[in-house]
Design an enzyme around this catalytic site. Structure first.
Site, mmCIF file in Angstrom:
data_model
loop_
_atom_site.group_PDB
_atom_site.id
_atom_site.type_symbol
_atom_site.label_atom_id
_atom_site.label_comp_id
_atom_site.label_asym_id
_atom_site.label_seq_id
_atom_site.Cartn_x
_atom_site.Cartn_y
_atom_site.Cartn_z
ATOM 1 N N HIS A 58 -7.336 -6.101 1.117
ATOM 2 C CA HIS A 58 -6.151 -5.276 1.356
ATOM 3 C C HIS A 58 -5.366 -5.728 2.590
ATOM 4 C CE1 HIS A 58 -4.050 -1.602 0.205
ATOM 5 N NE2 HIS A 58 -4.027 -1.175 1.462
ATOM 6 N N ASP A 63 -10.196 -5.649 -3.045
ATOM 7 C CA ASP A 63 -9.595 -4.597 -2.234
ATOM 8 C C ASP A 63 -10.484 -3.353 -2.284
ATOM 9 O OD1 ASP A 63 -7.948 -2.437 -1.325
ATOM 10 O OD2 ASP A 63 -6.164 -3.605 -1.806
ATOM 11 N N SER A 121 0.830 -1.200 0.000
ATOM 12 C CA SER A 121 0.000 0.000 0.000
ATOM 13 C C SER A 121 0.875 1.264 0.000
ATOM 14 C CB SER A 121 -0.956 -0.048 1.196
ATOM 15 O OG SER A 121 -1.983 0.910 1.061
#
Length: 278
Positions: free
Chosen positions: A256, A223, A147
């Site tokens: 995620h 996600d 991320s």
């Protein structure tokens, strides 16, 4: 340097270490897994793992499931914190800015410029600190992240050609100049001039001529941040135009979280090990 803990795992040792950083002017904590090959005197290649928003070194250390593969492959795995912390370090009540959200840049805007120097910390200071205490081969370095940390891995590799043998990312923010997380962070750390943002944006860096030989990206299709914040297709398109081999693997049903990261961690480590000659 203070050793906070040493734990045996998969024949190697998991260390958690704290030290006083000259780059950030704060105490910084990081974890280091040393594989069993080091017990026989081996100097091992190193992979740097950069974590995402709200994380510390502990998230991947506890949930990343990297130790078995690192032990098999002979890789040292280093996980630093995501920002400076402590008394006197500017912060923000939101999760996506301030402490826990350093975005791996050297801030130029006050009051963040004094402490928020995460690029200098990761690229310049931390390798020297780690090499002073652990048997790392700094001629063989790889970098990855998740991320915000995926953004960090990609941009630091693109900004420092030749430093990293290989670069990969899990669900990275590839175009922070074009998404809310990045716009907020870059405004706060770098100021309103968007032209300065391009040198910390993976898509813009590729468009402006920065190059690496290849990139591996894994992304979950479930996600929640895929379309609003991550947008990996933008980097895939930029790399295609630039002639960079970018492998973007989409995984149906994955989100995620560290359930996703841990599922594909060993794939990334093996991919890096091949390129590092491990």
């Amino acid at each position: 340097m203070d050793t906070l803990s040493v734990t045996r795992a998969h024949g190697g040792t998991q260390h958690v270490v704290s030290h006083r950083s000259t780059a950030t002017g704060t105490d910084m904590t990081f974890s280091v897994f040393v594989p069993p090959q080091a017990d026989d005197g081996a100097v091992c290649p190193v992979i740097w793992y950069l974590s995402g928003l709200t994380c510390t070194h502990a998230n991947v250390t506890e949930k990343g499931e990297y130790r078995r593969a690192c032990a098999e492959l002979g890789l040292i795995f280093v996980a630093p914190d995501t920002s400076p912390r402590g008394e006197g370090v500017p912060d923000d009540p939101a999760y996506d800015f301030g402490q826990g959200a350093g975005f791996y840049v050297d801030a130029t805007r006050e009051p963040f410029a004094k402490h928020y120097r995460m690029e200098s910390y990761i690229v310049d200071e931390l390798p020297e600190v780690v090499a002073s205490a652990f048997p790392v081969d700094l001629a063989r370095q790889a970098i990855t992240g998740h991320s915000m940390g995926g953004h960090g891995a990609l941009t630091l590799a693109l900004r420092n050609p030749g430093r990293f043998t290989s670069v990969s990312a899990f669900a990275p923010i590839v175009a922070p100049s074009q998404v809310p997380w990045g716009e907020k962070a870059f405004t706060g750390y770098l100021g309103e001039d968007r032209s300065t943002w391009r040198t910390h944006d993976a898509v813009a860096l590729v468009e402006d001529g920065a190059r690496v030989s290849e990139i591996l990206i894994d992304q979950g299709s479930a996600d929640n941040f895929l379309e609003t914040e991550l947008r990996p297709h933008l980097l895939a398109a930029a790399c295609s135009e630039a002639g960079i081999d970018c492998t973007l693997r989409m995984h149906p049903g994955y989100d995620h979280s560290y359930y996703f990261i841990s599922t594909f961690m060993a794939d990334h480590l093996r991919w890096h090990a091949e390129r590092l000659g491990a």
